[in-house]
Design an enzyme around this catalytic site. Structure first.
Site, PDB file in Angstrom:
ATOM      1  N   ASP A   9       0.855  -1.173   0.000  1.00 36.03           N
ATOM      2  CA  ASP A   9       0.000   0.000   0.000  1.00 36.03           C
ATOM      3  C   ASP A   9       0.904   1.239   0.000  1.00 36.03           C
ATOM      4  O   ASP A   9       2.081   1.158   0.375  1.00 36.03           O
ATOM      5  CB  ASP A   9      -0.876  -0.052   1.260  1.00 36.03           C
ATOM      6  CG  ASP A   9      -1.632   1.235   1.505  1.00 36.03           C
ATOM      7  OD1 ASP A   9      -2.300   1.719   0.574  1.00 36.03           O
ATOM      8  OD2 ASP A   9      -1.560   1.750   2.643  1.00 36.03           O
ATOM      9  N   LEU A  10       0.361   2.385  -0.374  1.00 32.30           N
ATOM     10  CA  LEU A  10       1.156   3.611  -0.370  1.00 32.30           C
ATOM     11  C   LEU A  10       0.929   4.444   0.902  1.00 32.30           C
ATOM     12  O   LEU A  10       1.740   4.435   1.805  1.00 32.30           O
ATOM     13  CB  LEU A  10       0.860   4.452  -1.620  1.00 32.30           C
ATOM     14  CG  LEU A  10       1.465   3.946  -2.933  1.00 32.30           C
ATOM     15  CD1 LEU A  10       1.045   4.829  -4.107  1.00 32.30           C
ATOM     16  CD2 LEU A  10       2.987   3.878  -2.854  1.00 32.30           C
ATOM     17  N   ASP A  11      -0.193   5.142   0.970  1.00 33.55           N
ATOM     18  CA  ASP A  11      -0.435   6.059   2.084  1.00 33.55           C
ATOM     19  C   ASP A  11      -0.492   5.336   3.415  1.00 33.55           C
ATOM     20  O   ASP A  11      -1.216   4.345   3.578  1.00 33.55           O
ATOM     21  CB  ASP A  11      -1.733   6.834   1.843  1.00 33.55           C
ATOM     22  CG  ASP A  11      -1.646   7.723   0.617  1.00 33.55           C
ATOM     23  OD1 ASP A  11      -0.995   8.773   0.701  1.00 33.55           O
ATOM     24  OD2 ASP A  11      -2.210   7.350  -0.430  1.00 33.55           O
ATOM     25  N   THR A  43      -2.677   0.178  -4.586  1.00 37.26           N
ATOM     26  CA  THR A  43      -3.127   1.406  -3.946  1.00 37.26           C
ATOM     27  C   THR A  43      -4.541   1.791  -4.334  1.00 37.26           C
ATOM     28  O   THR A  43      -5.038   1.393  -5.395  1.00 37.26           O
ATOM     29  CB  THR A  43      -2.165   2.569  -4.306  1.00 37.26           C
ATOM     30  OG1 THR A  43      -2.604   3.773  -3.691  1.00 37.26           O
ATOM     31  CG2 THR A  43      -2.090   2.774  -5.816  1.00 37.26           C
ATOM     32  N   GLY A  44      -5.164   2.578  -3.490  1.00 37.16           N
ATOM     33  CA  GLY A  44      -6.453   3.153  -3.830  1.00 37.16           C
ATOM     34  C   GLY A  44      -6.318   4.373  -4.716  1.00 37.16           C
ATOM     35  O   GLY A  44      -7.284   4.816  -5.334  1.00 37.16           O
ATOM     36  N   LYS A 195      -8.906  -4.670  -3.076  1.00 34.34           N
ATOM     37  CA  LYS A 195      -7.478  -4.872  -3.326  1.00 34.34           C
ATOM     38  C   LYS A 195      -7.123  -6.344  -3.497  1.00 34.34           C
ATOM     39  O   LYS A 195      -6.189  -6.677  -4.233  1.00 34.34           O
ATOM     40  CB  LYS A 195      -6.649  -4.258  -2.198  1.00 34.34           C
ATOM     41  CG  LYS A 195      -6.536  -2.745  -2.265  1.00 34.34           C
ATOM     42  CD  LYS A 195      -5.480  -2.224  -1.311  1.00 34.34           C
ATOM     43  CE  LYS A 195      -5.294  -0.723  -1.456  1.00 34.34           C
ATOM     44  NZ  LYS A 195      -4.208  -0.207  -0.608  1.00 34.34           N
ATOM     45  N   ASN A 221      -9.330   0.028   3.330  1.00 38.71           N
ATOM     46  CA  ASN A 221      -9.256  -0.511   1.973  1.00 38.71           C
ATOM     47  C   ASN A 221      -8.181  -1.584   1.823  1.00 38.71           C
ATOM     48  O   ASN A 221      -8.049  -2.201   0.764  1.00 38.71           O
ATOM     49  CB  ASN A 221      -9.043   0.608   0.945  1.00 38.71           C
ATOM     50  CG  ASN A 221      -7.735   1.350   1.124  1.00 38.71           C
ATOM     51  OD1 ASN A 221      -7.153   1.371   2.212  1.00 38.71           O
ATOM     52  ND2 ASN A 221      -7.257   1.964   0.062  1.00 38.71           N
TER      53      ASN A 221
END
Length: 269
Positions: A9-11, A43-44, A195, A221
């Site tokens: 994931d990123l954030d 990622t979202g 995801k 998410n």
């Protein structure tokens, strides 16, 4: 050690609290890639505000955007690219009946484009970087089905109540999730797309067993990805539910290179 598929994931996970990739995180991820492991961003975020991180890390793998709705190989034509979409008529219906739902703004997005219904207001100041100037949203300008539709709600609206109304009206076609943390924002996605769908695609593509999938996340998410992976790892700064669903939790937060430390030790890099 068998080759691993590492879904990141990123954030709140790969990125620190300034939305940057630290030098240490970059070095560890590149070490893992050079050791033969598969590193893939899941990622979202849309591609337009996440492709820069892909480039910075020097990845050579497919990227998953919109929480599993888009899988593609950045910077090239790829015959295995996939995209799940929301019917554009649903977007237009939301736009034309926004007041009835307590919606102040509608943003539709696909791989390379975004369309905004009322871009001159109601985008919270802390999120303006996510929504740069976009094409006005109308039935003429948007001729494709979007991968994602973001709904900015009126401040007094209850997100759960609006979500229930949306599912009642379009439920057979959409999934609705919270977006943007505490801000009154919802994201409309294609029905059943999470995801885990993107991670499953990657595992099939590379012939990786679920037991050899390592996934890192922190928010709602990420729940399906953490549950699907053979070894789901929640960030120390993650939600209580994320930590409860994961097989393990990092000892440090995203702002302390928690993911990098964990990967380095787990893979004995």
């Amino acid at each position: 050690m068998d080759r691993k598929l590492i879904a990141i994931d990123l954030d709140g996970t790969t990125l620190n609290d300034n939305s940057k990739i630290s030098l240490r995180t970059k070095e560890v991820l590149q070490k893992a890639q050079n050791a033969g492991h598969i590193i893939s961003i899941v990622t979202g975020r849309p591609y337009r505000i996440s492709g820069n991180y892909y480039e910075e890390l020097g990845l050579k793998t497919p990227m998953i955007n919109f929480n599993g709705a888009l899988g593609h190989m950045p910077n090239q034509e790829w015959d295995k690219e996939y995209g799940y979409t929301v019917r554009k008529d649903i977007t237009f219906d939301l736009m034309e009946n926004h007041a009835d739902f307590g919606i102040e703004n509608v943003v539709a997005e696909d791989k390379l484009h975004s369309w905004v219904n009322a871009s001159d207001h109601v985008v919270p100041a802390n999120l303006t970087a996510f929504f740069p100037k976009a094409t006005p949203l109308n039935r003429t300008s948007m001729q494709v089905n979007p991968n994602s539709v973001i709904l900015f709600l009126s401040a007094h609206q209850n997100r759960d109540a609006v979500k229930a109304r949306l599912l009642e009206r379009y439920g057979s076609e959409i999934t609705v999730n919270v977006w943007g943390g505490p801000d009154p924002i919802l994201e409309v996605s294609p029905r059943g797309i999470e995801k885990a769908v993107g991670v499953d695609f990657l595992s099939y593509l590379y012939g990786i067993r679920r037991n050899d999938i390592l996934a890192f996340g922190d928010e709602s998410n990420d729940y399906t990805m953490l549950s699907y992976a053979g070894w789901g790892v929640a960030m120390k700064n993650g939600t209580e539910i994320a930590r409860s669903l994961a097989k393990d939790v990092t000892a440090k937060t995203n702002d302390e290179d928690g993911m990098a430390d964990y990967i380095e030790k787990y893979l004995s890099l």
